[in-house]
Motif scaffolding. Structure first.
Motif, PDB file in Angstrom:
ATOM      1  N   LEU A 150       0.812  -1.210   0.000  1.00  0.00           N
ATOM      2  CA  LEU A 150       0.000   0.000   0.000  1.00  0.00           C
ATOM      3  C   LEU A 150       0.848   1.263   0.000  1.00  0.00           C
ATOM      4  N   SER A 187      -0.743   9.121  -3.954  1.00  0.00           N
ATOM      5  CA  SER A 187      -2.102   8.610  -4.100  1.00  0.00           C
ATOM      6  C   SER A 187      -3.057   9.678  -4.601  1.00  0.00           C
ATOM      7  N   LEU A 192      -5.958  -0.216  -6.213  1.00  0.00           N
ATOM      8  CA  LEU A 192      -5.269   0.493  -5.135  1.00  0.00           C
ATOM      9  C   LEU A 192      -6.217   1.496  -4.483  1.00  0.00           C
ATOM     10  N   LEU A 223      -5.221   6.698  -0.346  1.00  0.00           N
ATOM     11  CA  LEU A 223      -4.628   6.885   0.982  1.00  0.00           C
ATOM     12  C   LEU A 223      -4.896   8.299   1.479  1.00  0.00           C
TER      13      LEU A 223
END
Length: 276
Positions: free
Chosen positions: A3, A261, A272, A275
């Motif tokens: 991540l 992100s 994904l 974030l």
């Protein structure tokens, strides 16, 4: 850790500066840049190896791009375009962070990437064989890319063990989302309606999908198995780096990953999350 390093890598696909670098190099259209940039470490390959390595893409989608893209750009120029684009993007993203922290994060991520076992991992091996740049932001992106492709190769192996094909992997993903997202994932990977329906039928025959196209308990269990195996196969670099250095790497990567992100498309075909 995925991540945290995946957003750093993924700017090359979605950030405007990264896409612009491929256009400047002579590639018009998203997919030309995608295929040229991602498979450039392999050299001027034909479609066959890329169909195998990219796995979730319909073969016809790959053959539309390759080998034609090599008449428009060399692999060396594609490597430079992706470096320039990622450098522009990440350079802006980390501009407000202390330079020493970015350099330390790059060093730790590189240390992890330099330990990857590339046996049986074609994309991981091809990226790991590239020379290392000197600029910390370039190092950061390249290390993230090595780790990302290394993990991806392991994920393909995990899917193969479970006898999940490329189209099935996409249908399964949608089923796990209770049938939501087909309009997004199917065209992004190039599968026809007939191929999608056939893959759905195979998953239903395995007891993984119900009559409404939703994942069953067996499908969720298989998902946990594949993800767990993928994580185990990707754990080597972090074991080599050690728990303290890995924790420090995660601490330093977090603000970088958040900034990266913000430059990505959500939702995105690589699954994904955003974030914050």
């Amino acid at each position: 850790m995925w991540l945290l390093f995946e957003p750093v890598h993924a700017v090359t696909y979605f950030a405007s500066d990264a896409l612009g670098a491929f256009e400047e190099a002579g590639l018009r259209g998203f997919w030309r840049g995608y295929f040229a940039g991602r498979c450039a470490p392999l050299g001027a390959v034909n479609a066959g190896p890329v169909i195998a390595a990219f796995y979730g893409f319909a073969p016809r989608m790959v053959t539309r791009a390759l080998p034609d893209v090599w008449t428009r750009i060399t692999p060396e120029a594609a490597l430079e375009a992706r470096r320039i684009g990622s450098r522009r993007t990440l350079g802006k993203a980390v501009a407000d962070l202390p330079g020493r922290d970015v350099a330390e994060a790059a060093g730790l991520l590189r240390a992890a990437a330099e330990t990857v076992d590339v046996t049986g991992r074609v994309l991981g091996a091809a990226n790991a064989a590239l020379p290392w740049p000197e600029d910390p932001v370039d190092v950061l992106w390249q290390a993230a890319t090595v780790l990302r492709e290394h993990r991806g190769d392991g994920h393909v192996a995990a899917l193969l063990v479970e006898e999940v094909g490329g189209c099935e992997s996409n249908v399964w993903r949608v089923a796990l989302r209770d049938g939501d997202g087909r309009d997004f994932y199917q065209p992004a990977r190039g599968w026809s309606d007939d191929e999608w329906a056939a893959a759905l039928g195979r998953l239903r025959a395995r007891g993984w999908v119900d009559e409404n196209g939703k994942a069953t308990g067996a499908a969720h269990g298989a998902y946990d198995t594949v993800e767990g195996r993928t994580d185990r196969l990707a754990a080597g670099p972090w074991k080599a780096l050690g728990p303290d250095a890995t924790a420090r790497c995660a601490e330093l990567l977090y603000p970088i990953a958040v900034r990266a992100s913000r430059l990505l498309r959500h939702p995105n075909p690589i699954g994904l999350p955003e974030l914050t």
